[in-house]
Design an enzyme around this catalytic site. Structure first.
Site, PDB file in Angstrom:
ATOM      1  N   ASP A  19       0.830  -1.204   0.000  1.00  0.00           N
ATOM      2  CA  ASP A  19       0.000   0.000   0.000  1.00  0.00           C
ATOM      3  C   ASP A  19       0.865   1.254   0.000  1.00  0.00           C
ATOM      4  O   ASP A  19       1.958   1.263   0.578  1.00  0.00           O
ATOM      5  CB  ASP A  19      -0.903  -0.017   1.230  1.00  0.00           C
ATOM      6  N   ASN A  67     -10.572  -2.869  -6.504  1.00  0.00           N
ATOM      7  CA  ASN A  67      -9.794  -1.845  -7.213  1.00  0.00           C
ATOM      8  C   ASN A  67     -10.398  -1.426  -8.543  1.00  0.00           C
ATOM      9  O   ASN A  67      -9.982  -0.413  -9.125  1.00  0.00           O
ATOM     10  CB  ASN A  67      -8.350  -2.316  -7.434  1.00  0.00           C
TER      11      ASN A  67
END
Length: 241
Positions: A19, A67
């Site tokens: 991340d 996503n």
């Protein structure tokens, strides 16, 4: 910690939620895809460090089922990046002894990308130095749902009895059925959540949340986290006698 070294106690399987790519790029006044490109280069470094640290299995979270909600430009850029990464890195991964597997639902992915994924799995299938698993269009709940559907088909066909279905049975239908469960899950960028990643497999994993953004997560950072893992006591629900 400097250098790469083996530790007395080392996790066999490390999973990483990579991340912070977007924030890393934004802080530099660059588009988010620039951060993803930097993150891809960091993947190569961490994969190469695994044998030196004694890590045999590495699973990375590349693209989640959620996503797809990102902008079309970012999603398109990521898919192009995945294709380029596989094409560029295939020979190096083969020569470094890395076996590559992909987990996740491939149905929604571009056919050309899926072909590259299949070819890379085939190319590296005899390697055993490092087992790299890339989670692409992956979500933990989606994986368990798909596994349950496959198991239900087996029961409906009479190849399994309902009373014989247990945790070990379901695990055989998961995308990761050939892999050991992760011992350690790392999330970079300072966020403290698991984001639907390896929900079933990580039931007894140790977690480490680090502030470093993924493009800045060097092999030395990786080594520091692994060193900390060695000081933890893992009891798996039991108590020390």
């Amino acid at each position: 910690m400097s250098g790469k070294e083996r530790f007395q106690i080392v996790p066999e399987h490390v999973a990483i939620i990579m991340d912070g790519n977007g924030r890393w790029a934004t802080s530099r006044g660059r588009p988010r895809i620039f951060g993803h490109q930097a993150g891809a280069r960091r993947v190569s470094e961490i994969v190469e460090a695994c044998p030196d640290f004694g890590v045999r299995y590495l699973t990375i979270f590349a693209f989640s089922t959620e996503n797809w909600k990102r902008t079309q430009a970012e999603v398109s850029g990521l898919m192009t990046l995945f294709r380029r990464y596989i094409t560029k890195e295939a020979t190096r991964l083969l020569n470094k002894g890395v076996r590559v597997r992909f987990i996740g639902d491939r149905v929604k992915l571009d056919a050309k990308l899926v072909k590259l994924m299949d070819d890379l799995e085939t190319l590296t299938k005899s390697n055993d130095r490092v087992h790299l698993t890339i989670a692409l269009n992956y979500g933990g709940r989606d994986e368990v749902t798909r596994a349950t559907q496959r198991l239900a088909h087996e029961v409906a066909a009479g190849r399994l009895k309902p009373e014989d279905v247990g945790a070990e049975t379901l695990a055989r239908f998961l995308d990761t059925w050939l892999l050991p469960d992760p011992d350690l899950v790392i999330r970079t960028s300072g966020e403290a959540r698991i984001s639907n990643f390896l929900l079933w497999q990580s039931a007894y994993a140790e977690y480490e949340f680090v502030d470093t953004l993924w493009p800045d997560f060097t092999a030395d950072c990786f080594g520091s986290v692994l060193a900390g893992y060695g000081s933890r006591e893992r009891r798996f629900g039991a108590v020390r006698a």
